[in-house]
Motif scaffolding. Structure first.
Motif, PDB file in Angstrom:
ATOM      1  N   GLN A 147      36.251  79.870  -8.222  1.00 27.37           N
ATOM      2  CA  GLN A 147      35.886  81.118  -8.883  1.00 27.37           C
ATOM      3  C   GLN A 147      36.759  82.271  -8.394  1.00 27.37           C
ATOM      4  OE1 GLN A 147      32.308  80.896 -10.673  1.00 27.37           O
ATOM      5  NE2 GLN A 147      31.499  82.868 -10.046  1.00 27.37           N
ATOM      6  N   TYR A 148      37.035  82.276  -7.090  1.00 26.57           N
ATOM      7  CA  TYR A 148      37.895  83.329  -6.546  1.00 26.57           C
ATOM      8  C   TYR A 148      39.290  83.244  -7.150  1.00 26.57           C
ATOM      9  CZ  TYR A 148      40.824  85.970  -3.355  1.00 26.57           C
ATOM     10  OH  TYR A 148      41.753  86.854  -2.835  1.00 26.57           O
ATOM     11  N   ARG A 149      39.838  82.045  -7.211  1.00 26.77           N
ATOM     12  CA  ARG A 149      41.184  81.887  -7.762  1.00 26.77           C
ATOM     13  C   ARG A 149      41.241  82.299  -9.235  1.00 26.77           C
ATOM     14  NH1 ARG A 149      44.273  82.247  -3.440  1.00 26.77           N
ATOM     15  NH2 ARG A 149      44.165  80.443  -2.030  1.00 26.77           N
ATOM     16  N   SER A 150      40.173  82.037  -9.959  1.00 27.14           N
ATOM     17  CA  SER A 150      40.171  82.363 -11.393  1.00 27.14           C
ATOM     18  C   SER A 150      40.030  83.859 -11.651  1.00 27.14           C
ATOM     19  CB  SER A 150      39.041  81.610 -12.099  1.00 27.14           C
ATOM     20  OG  SER A 150      37.772  82.117 -11.722  1.00 27.14           O
ATOM     21  N   THR A 151      39.612  84.620 -10.622  1.00 31.51           N
ATOM     22  CA  THR A 151      39.440  86.065 -10.792  1.00 31.51           C
ATOM     23  C   THR A 151      40.395  86.872  -9.916  1.00 31.51           C
ATOM     24  OG1 THR A 151      37.686  86.080  -9.111  1.00 31.51           O
ATOM     25  CG2 THR A 151      37.007  85.822 -11.397  1.00 31.51           C
ATOM     26  N   GLU A 152      41.281  86.185  -9.228  1.00 34.89           N
ATOM     27  CA  GLU A 152      42.209  86.833  -8.296  1.00 34.89           C
ATOM     28  C   GLU A 152      43.132  87.802  -9.034  1.00 34.89           C
ATOM     29  OE1 GLU A 152      44.821  85.201  -4.484  1.00 34.89           O
ATOM     30  OE2 GLU A 152      44.567  83.933  -6.263  1.00 34.89           O
ATOM     31  N   GLY A 154      34.902  88.675  -8.356  1.00 35.62           N
ATOM     32  CA  GLY A 154      34.488  88.454  -9.731  1.00 35.62           C
ATOM     33  C   GLY A 154      34.041  89.739 -10.410  1.00 35.62           C
ATOM     34  N   VAL A 155      33.325  90.582  -9.667  1.00 31.61           N
ATOM     35  CA  VAL A 155      32.904  91.879 -10.203  1.00 31.61           C
ATOM     36  C   VAL A 155      34.125  92.739 -10.515  1.00 31.61           C
ATOM     37  CG1 VAL A 155      31.633  94.012  -9.704  1.00 31.61           C
ATOM     38  CG2 VAL A 155      30.704  91.811  -8.977  1.00 31.61           C
ATOM     39  N   ALA A 156      35.097  92.719  -9.600  1.00 29.91           N
ATOM     40  CA  ALA A 156      36.320  93.499  -9.804  1.00 29.91           C
ATOM     41  C   ALA A 156      37.090  93.009 -11.037  1.00 29.91           C
ATOM     42  CB  ALA A 156      37.203  93.414  -8.565  1.00 29.91           C
ATOM     43  N   LYS A 157      37.105  91.703 -11.235  1.00 21.20           N
ATOM     44  CA  LYS A 157      37.792  91.132 -12.395  1.00 21.20           C
ATOM     45  C   LYS A 157      37.113  91.577 -13.692  1.00 21.20           C
ATOM     46  CE  LYS A 157      40.399  88.101 -14.696  1.00 21.20           C
ATOM     47  NZ  LYS A 157      41.859  88.239 -14.855  1.00 21.20           N
ATOM     48  N   ARG A 158      35.777  91.521 -13.720  1.00 22.62           N
ATOM     49  CA  ARG A 158      35.070  91.955 -14.920  1.00 22.62           C
ATOM     50  C   ARG A 158      35.308  93.434 -15.195  1.00 22.62           C
ATOM     51  NH1 ARG A 158      30.941  89.273 -12.490  1.00 22.62           N
ATOM     52  NH2 ARG A 158      29.643  91.138 -12.258  1.00 22.62           N
ATOM     53  N   ALA A 159      35.363  94.226 -14.111  1.00 21.91           N
ATOM     54  CA  ALA A 159      35.622  95.653 -14.275  1.00 21.91           C
ATOM     55  C   ALA A 159      36.995  95.890 -14.877  1.00 21.91           C
ATOM     56  CB  ALA A 159      35.498  96.368 -12.937  1.00 21.91           C
ATOM     57  N   ALA A 167      31.992  94.939 -16.850  1.00 25.34           N
ATOM     58  CA  ALA A 167      31.049  94.918 -15.730  1.00 25.34           C
ATOM     59  C   ALA A 167      29.855  95.803 -16.077  1.00 25.34           C
ATOM     60  CB  ALA A 167      31.726  95.406 -14.453  1.00 25.34           C
ATOM     61  N   SER A 168      28.677  95.464 -15.561  1.00 27.24           N
ATOM     62  CA  SER A 168      27.466  96.175 -15.961  1.00 27.24           C
ATOM     63  C   SER A 168      27.238  97.462 -15.175  1.00 27.24           C
ATOM     64  CB  SER A 168      26.245  95.261 -15.802  1.00 27.24           C
ATOM     65  OG  SER A 168      26.008  94.994 -14.434  1.00 27.24           O
TER      66      SER A 168
END
Length: 349
Positions: free
Chosen positions: A170-175, A307-312, A317-318
């Protein structure tokens, strides 16, 4: 709370009146400002007050924002010693508000955001509140998963190995950029994964002060909140995660930690005392490899934050402050590396 609602309230009202016994509109919604993951609303209707929790809009990571799992575990725990809100209905139909959601009881209590419990004036009450959290964690880890129908809620065995694989992926996918401290931490964890000791229980996955709702008039937990990351796992993961939060400094994320705080002057137990109380209640003597469990918790939180940073960065992000949390990934990894170094030095001395 803010009043921003982007979906059709009338359509939602009609749906809830048809699917929730006793529900009656009209209703109004206000969005809780806390939290980074699943948008949560206070629902005020003619029939009473409720809470609606939904998945965020936009493309979601696989297995993330699983509000259906939250609903399942809350429903399963309703007759146990774990304090949880009553759930009323799960809606998988995304056409109603644009995402999956569930409706649950509104618990009228207090959530605290500072680990020092600065709002509390009594040291005795602070001590009792920490003891209440400790008891809540023991109650959770003592749940008979077969009796409540959660035997298939997650995979049994090799918990840390599986979690390491999940969060690494998950970390790699949002890095968003290379962080050497995270690379170093992941390498150490991979080389120090503990042997499976056979311990399996229901774990919360995000067990911390601001996911506890306390009674307004006594030091008692009336509801454990935010079960999105719950699964079958290893009990030490929850314990270490909470202790990690208490080790963090003030101003990092949503909760102020206790780094540099004189706990004794506040009536708050030391980490050693808190862990000892947990062990006594669980009937175990001590916890070996404690530094691994702490370091793993910092790694896991780092991956969640990334992951939150990636969504932002993608605009979905919510929480409006989510785009700031990416700066916490490296410091969190550095804290884990410091724990590893301190443990190594202690072993050599």
């Amino acid at each position: 709370m803010t009043a921003t609602v982007t979906f059709d309230v009338e359509k939602l009202t009609q749906y809830l009146e048809s699917h929730v016994t006793g529900f009656k509109g009209p209703m109004t919604l206000s969005k809780f400002s806390g939290g980074q993951s699943n948008p949560t609303f206070k629902v005020t209707a003619q029939s009473g007050t409720y809470v609606l929790r939904s998945q965020p809009a936009g493309k979601l990571l696989k297995s993330a924002h699983a509000v259906d799992r939250e609903y399942e575990v809350l429903d399963a725990l309703k007759e146990t010693d774990v304090a949880v809100a009553k759930v009323y209905h799960l809606c998988r139909d995304t056409s109603i508000i644009g995402s999956m959601f569930y409706l649950m009881e509104f618990c009228d209590g207090i959530v605290y955001w500072s680990a020092s419990l600065a709002e509390i004036t009594s040291n005795t009450v602070r001590s009792q509140m920490y003891d209440a959290m400790n008891k809540s964690l023991v109650a959770l880890h003592s749940v008979d998963i077969n009796a409540v129908g959660l035997q298939d809620y997650g995979k049994a065995g090799n918990y840390f190995e599986r979690q390491f694989g999940r969060w690494t992926s998950q970390y790699r996918s949002t890095e968003l950029q290379e962080i050497k401290a995270m690379d170093q931490l992941m390498l150490w964890l991979e080389n120090h994964l503990p042997e499976d000791d056979g311990k399996v229980c229901l774990v919360h996955g995000d067990f911390r002060l601001d996911n506890m709702m306390f009674a307004k008039d006594k030091p008692e937990v009336i509801a454990v909140l935010d079960w999105e990351l719950s699964t079958l796992g290893h009990p030490y993961s929850d314990l270490a995660y909470q202790c990690m939060q208490l080790r963090m400094p003030q101003g990092m994320g949503t909760i102020d930690g206790l780094k540099g705080v004189d706990r004794e002057s506040l009536g708050i137990p030391t980490e050693e005392q808190y862990v000892a109380d947990y062990c006594k209640r669980m009937g175990i003597e001590q916890i070996e490899n404690w530094s691994f469990y702490l370091a793993f918790s910092f790694f896991r939180l780092s991956a969640i934050v990334q992951g939150v940073a990636k969504r932002a960065s993608e605009g979905n992000a919510s929480n409006e402050h989510a785009n700031k949390v990416g700066a916490f990934v490296e410091p969190l990894a550095q804290m884990a590396l410091s724990i590893i170094e301190q443990s190594s030095n202690s072993a050599e001395s």
